[in-house]
Scaffold this motif. Sequence first.
Motif, PDB file in Angstrom:
ATOM      1  N   LEU A  12      -1.944  19.905  29.876  1.00 34.92           N
ATOM      2  CA  LEU A  12      -1.067  20.722  29.030  1.00 34.92           C
ATOM      3  C   LEU A  12       0.320  20.871  29.641  1.00 34.92           C
ATOM      4  O   LEU A  12       1.325  20.792  28.934  1.00 34.92           O
ATOM      5  CB  LEU A  12      -1.681  22.109  28.806  1.00 34.92           C
ATOM      6  N   ASN A  13       0.374  21.079  30.946  1.00 31.56           N
ATOM      7  CA  ASN A  13       1.666  21.264  31.608  1.00 31.56           C
ATOM      8  C   ASN A  13       2.506  19.989  31.606  1.00 31.56           C
ATOM      9  O   ASN A  13       3.716  20.043  31.400  1.00 31.56           O
ATOM     10  CB  ASN A  13       1.483  21.792  33.028  1.00 31.56           C
ATOM     11  N   ILE A  14       1.882  18.854  31.843  1.00 28.65           N
ATOM     12  CA  ILE A  14       2.630  17.593  31.812  1.00 28.65           C
ATOM     13  C   ILE A  14       3.241  17.408  30.428  1.00 28.65           C
ATOM     14  O   ILE A  14       4.435  17.112  30.295  1.00 28.65           O
ATOM     15  CB  ILE A  14       1.735  16.394  32.187  1.00 28.65           C
ATOM     16  N   LYS A  15       2.445  17.597  29.409  1.00 34.34           N
ATOM     17  CA  LYS A  15       2.920  17.425  28.038  1.00 34.34           C
ATOM     18  C   LYS A  15       4.037  18.425  27.726  1.00 34.34           C
ATOM     19  O   LYS A  15       5.060  18.077  27.132  1.00 34.34           O
ATOM     20  CB  LYS A  15       1.755  17.613  27.076  1.00 34.34           C
ATOM     21  N   LYS A  16       3.837  19.674  28.139  1.00 34.47           N
ATOM     22  CA  LYS A  16       4.826  20.722  27.864  1.00 34.47           C
ATOM     23  C   LYS A  16       6.161  20.411  28.538  1.00 34.47           C
ATOM     24  O   LYS A  16       7.207  20.449  27.894  1.00 34.47           O
ATOM     25  CB  LYS A  16       4.295  22.074  28.355  1.00 34.47           C
ATOM     26  N   PRO A  76       5.005  33.180  26.301  1.00 34.25           N
ATOM     27  CA  PRO A  76       4.658  32.023  25.470  1.00 34.25           C
ATOM     28  C   PRO A  76       5.840  31.070  25.293  1.00 34.25           C
ATOM     29  O   PRO A  76       7.002  31.488  25.326  1.00 34.25           O
ATOM     30  CB  PRO A  76       4.286  32.658  24.120  1.00 34.25           C
ATOM     31  N   ASP A  77       5.523  29.793  25.095  1.00 31.48           N
ATOM     32  CA  ASP A  77       6.559  28.763  24.952  1.00 31.48           C
ATOM     33  C   ASP A  77       7.544  29.074  23.838  1.00 31.48           C
ATOM     34  O   ASP A  77       8.732  28.821  23.975  1.00 31.48           O
ATOM     35  CB  ASP A  77       5.935  27.396  24.693  1.00 31.48           C
ATOM     36  N   ASN A  78       7.056  29.624  22.713  1.00 32.48           N
ATOM     37  CA  ASN A  78       7.974  29.890  21.611  1.00 32.48           C
ATOM     38  C   ASN A  78       9.022  30.924  22.008  1.00 32.48           C
ATOM     39  O   ASN A  78      10.175  30.835  21.600  1.00 32.48           O
ATOM     40  CB  ASN A  78       7.233  30.310  20.341  1.00 32.48           C
ATOM     41  N   ILE A  79       8.658  31.886  22.849  1.00 35.06           N
ATOM     42  CA  ILE A  79       9.626  32.882  23.327  1.00 35.06           C
ATOM     43  C   ILE A  79      10.600  32.216  24.298  1.00 35.06           C
ATOM     44  O   ILE A  79      11.810  32.457  24.240  1.00 35.06           O
ATOM     45  CB  ILE A  79       8.923  34.080  24.001  1.00 35.06           C
TER      46      ILE A  79
END
Length: 112
Positions: A12-16, A76-79
Amino acid sequence: MNERDLRSILSLNIKKYRNYRKLSQAEFAEKIGISIPFLSDIENGKKWLSPRTLAKIASALNIEAYELLKPEKLIPDNIVDILEKYKVDINEAFGKTLGDLHENFISQVITK
């Protein structure tokens, strides 16, 4: 935490981070010298990677390797995306507010 959890966090982190850097899988795979299918398997938690590949990935993303193994952030990523999008406006607003507070403080100190 078991290996499955660690693999999930890593993928998940690599993709993010790759998406944050606006890199396609093809661009990123080429940049770190691995095949697109292998990168896809890593990002989907199907394959594990060597410490050398982990170091290459971290370097290409301009982060420390341990950051790829950390569970998701509390924000969260959206924030984070919203804060990044409005960073200039936020800095201007806080800069003005802090400037006003500073002026207020100085004027109170001078008048006493």
